[in-house]
Design a protein around this motif. Sequence first.
Motif, PDB file in Angstrom:
ATOM      1  N   ARG A 115       0.820  -1.209   0.000  1.00 56.14           N
ATOM      2  CA  ARG A 115       0.000   0.000   0.000  1.00 56.14           C
ATOM      3  C   ARG A 115       0.860   1.268   0.000  1.00 56.14           C
ATOM      4  NH1 ARG A 115      -5.513   1.010   1.489  1.00 56.14           N
ATOM      5  NH2 ARG A 115      -5.822   3.048   2.445  1.00 56.14           N
ATOM      6  N   ALA A 116       2.067   1.183   0.544  1.00 54.89           N
ATOM      7  CA  ALA A 116       2.966   2.344   0.555  1.00 54.89           C
ATOM      8  C   ALA A 116       3.413   2.740  -0.852  1.00 54.89           C
ATOM      9  CB  ALA A 116       4.189   2.038   1.423  1.00 54.89           C
ATOM     10  N   PHE A 117       3.261   1.808  -1.808  1.00 56.43           N
ATOM     11  CA  PHE A 117       3.749   2.042  -3.165  1.00 56.43           C
ATOM     12  C   PHE A 117       2.620   2.259  -4.168  1.00 56.43           C
ATOM     13  CE2 PHE A 117       6.891  -0.293  -0.818  1.00 56.43           C
ATOM     14  CZ  PHE A 117       8.074   0.342  -1.143  1.00 56.43           C
ATOM     15  N   VAL A 118       1.377   2.227  -3.700  1.00 57.41           N
ATOM     16  CA  VAL A 118       0.216   2.430  -4.568  1.00 57.41           C
ATOM     17  C   VAL A 118      -0.522   3.672  -4.085  1.00 57.41           C
ATOM     18  CG1 VAL A 118      -1.887   1.437  -5.507  1.00 57.41           C
ATOM     19  CG2 VAL A 118       0.013  -0.059  -4.889  1.00 57.41           C
ATOM     20  N   PRO A 163      -1.554  -6.439 -11.289  1.00 52.29           N
ATOM     21  CA  PRO A 163      -0.774  -5.239 -11.570  1.00 52.29           C
ATOM     22  C   PRO A 163      -1.668  -4.019 -11.526  1.00 52.29           C
ATOM     23  CG  PRO A 163      -1.171  -6.455 -13.599  1.00 52.29           C
ATOM     24  CD  PRO A 163      -1.727  -7.295 -12.487  1.00 52.29           C
ATOM     25  N   LEU A 164      -1.102  -2.879 -11.170  1.00 54.74           N
ATOM     26  CA  LEU A 164      -1.869  -1.641 -11.098  1.00 54.74           C
ATOM     27  C   LEU A 164      -1.110  -0.515 -11.798  1.00 54.74           C
ATOM     28  CD1 LEU A 164      -2.958  -1.841  -7.340  1.00 54.74           C
ATOM     29  CD2 LEU A 164      -4.454  -2.158  -9.330  1.00 54.74           C
ATOM     30  N   PRO A 165      -1.813   0.445 -12.398  1.00 53.19           N
ATOM     31  CA  PRO A 165      -1.144   1.557 -13.072  1.00 53.19           C
ATOM     32  C   PRO A 165      -0.425   2.475 -12.082  1.00 53.19           C
ATOM     33  CG  PRO A 165      -3.447   1.371 -13.755  1.00 53.19           C
ATOM     34  CD  PRO A 165      -3.281   0.501 -12.559  1.00 53.19           C
ATOM     35  N   ILE A 166       0.740   2.962 -12.490  1.00 53.93           N
ATOM     36  CA  ILE A 166       1.443   4.017 -11.757  1.00 53.93           C
ATOM     37  C   ILE A 166       1.780   5.110 -12.767  1.00 53.93           C
ATOM     38  CG2 ILE A 166       2.346   2.479  -9.957  1.00 53.93           C
ATOM     39  CD1 ILE A 166       5.031   2.468 -11.443  1.00 53.93           C
ATOM     40  N   GLU A 214      18.781  -4.005  -9.832  1.00 53.56           N
ATOM     41  CA  GLU A 214      17.445  -4.098 -10.410  1.00 53.56           C
ATOM     42  C   GLU A 214      17.332  -3.120 -11.570  1.00 53.56           C
ATOM     43  OE1 GLU A 214      12.756  -3.763  -9.103  1.00 53.56           O
ATOM     44  OE2 GLU A 214      14.142  -2.220  -8.425  1.00 53.56           O
ATOM     45  N   ILE A 215      16.812  -3.597 -12.689  1.00 49.50           N
ATOM     46  CA  ILE A 215      16.577  -2.741 -13.848  1.00 49.50           C
ATOM     47  C   ILE A 215      15.078  -2.464 -13.926  1.00 49.50           C
ATOM     48  CG2 ILE A 215      16.916  -2.440 -16.316  1.00 49.50           C
ATOM     49  CD1 ILE A 215      19.507  -2.864 -14.656  1.00 49.50           C
ATOM     50  N   GLY A 216      14.686  -1.209 -13.694  1.00 51.89           N
ATOM     51  CA  GLY A 216      13.283  -0.817 -13.718  1.00 51.89           C
ATOM     52  C   GLY A 216      12.710  -0.663 -12.325  1.00 51.89           C
ATOM     53  N   THR A 217      12.959   0.478 -11.708  1.00 52.62           N
ATOM     54  CA  THR A 217      12.483   0.707 -10.338  1.00 52.62           C
ATOM     55  C   THR A 217      10.970   0.724 -10.264  1.00 52.62           C
ATOM     56  OG1 THR A 217      14.424   2.120  -9.984  1.00 52.62           O
ATOM     57  CG2 THR A 217      12.660   2.237  -8.336  1.00 52.62           C
ATOM     58  N   GLY A 218      10.336   1.407 -11.225  1.00 47.89           N
ATOM     59  CA  GLY A 218       8.885   1.538 -11.195  1.00 47.89           C
ATOM     60  C   GLY A 218       8.429   2.176  -9.903  1.00 47.89           C
ATOM     61  N   SER A 219       7.521   1.518  -9.204  1.00 48.76           N
ATOM     62  CA  SER A 219       7.011   2.035  -7.934  1.00 48.76           C
ATOM     63  C   SER A 219       8.034   1.921  -6.810  1.00 48.76           C
ATOM     64  CB  SER A 219       5.754   1.256  -7.534  1.00 48.76           C
ATOM     65  OG  SER A 219       6.099  -0.081  -7.194  1.00 48.76           O
ATOM     66  N   GLY A 220       8.991   0.997  -6.967  1.00 52.50           N
ATOM     67  CA  GLY A 220       9.963   0.738  -5.909  1.00 52.50           C
ATOM     68  C   GLY A 220       9.630  -0.486  -5.073  1.00 52.50           C
ATOM     69  N   TYR A 221       8.479  -1.099  -5.341  1.00 51.46           N
ATOM     70  CA  TYR A 221       8.015  -2.221  -4.507  1.00 51.46           C
ATOM     71  C   TYR A 221       8.954  -3.418  -4.585  1.00 51.46           C
ATOM     72  CZ  TYR A 221       4.850  -5.853  -2.717  1.00 51.46           C
ATOM     73  OH  TYR A 221       4.295  -6.892  -2.016  1.00 51.46           O
ATOM     74  N   GLN A 222       9.345  -3.811  -5.797  1.00 53.59           N
ATOM     75  CA  GLN A 222      10.252  -4.952  -5.937  1.00 53.59           C
ATOM     76  C   GLN A 222      11.586  -4.691  -5.236  1.00 53.59           C
ATOM     77  OE1 GLN A 222      10.319  -8.329  -8.199  1.00 53.59           O
ATOM     78  NE2 GLN A 222      11.486  -8.279  -6.286  1.00 53.59           N
TER      79      GLN A 222
END
Length: 215
Positions: free
Chosen positions: A38-41, A54-57, A86-94
Motif C-alpha cells: 500500500r505504501a507504493f500504490v 498489476p496496477l497503473p502508476i 534491479e533494472i526498472g524501479t517503477g514504484s519501488g516495490y520490488q
Amino acid sequence: MSDPDALIEARMRFIYTIRSRGVTDTRVLQAMEKIDRRAFVTGIFADRAYEDMPLPIACGQTISQPSVVALMTEALQVGPRDKVLEIGTGSGYQAAILSQLARRVYSLERHRQLAQAAQKVFDALGLNNVTAMVTDGSHGLPDIAPFDRIIVTAAAEDPPGPLLAQLRIGGIMVVPVGQSDTVQTLIRVIRRDDGYEYEELRAVRFVPLVEGLGQ
C-alpha cells in the motif's frame, strides 16, 4: 480502507494468495509480509493494493502483480551478503522486497519522476540499503559491477549482453524475455565459468525494456 481490522484481514489474505501461487521460500514470504504494498500504490488504486494484480502508476508504467514479484524474488535466490542490481524501479516495490533479503540493492529507472518517488518511500520506510538511480538501465552499472544478482522488470528480446557481463560468476539473473507484449517467458540465467546456463520458468507479461531516459 480505513478500518484497522479490515486492513489486517486484507494483508492476511494477501500473503495467503501469494502462498497459494506456489511461493514457499520463508524469507521471501516474510519480506512480502513486512513491506506494505500500500505504501507504493497511490491515488484511486490505493484500496486495491492487496489484490493480486498489476496496477497503473505514473509514466505509463505498472506496479507488478504481487505473486509475480514474489516468484521472481524466489527465483533470484538472494542471500544476505548479495549485491543486487534491479533494472526498472517503477514504484519501488520490488526493490523494497529485495532490500529485506540482500546486503545492497541498486535500482535503475529511466523516469526521473518514478525514481524520486520510490526513493522517498524507501527513505520513509527506513530502507537504507536500497538506492534508486536515474539512468538507462539497459547498460547496467559497470562501475559498481559485478553483481551477485540481477533482476530485470521489463521484457527484452534476449537477456541483455551488458547486464550478463556484469553478473558475477555463480551469479543469477532473472529476466522476462519475449518479442511482443503478449508472449513472454521468465528466464533464470546462471553465470558459470564456461558460459551461461538458461532455465525457462513461466509465462509472464511486462512492459518492454526501453533504452535511453524517459521524459
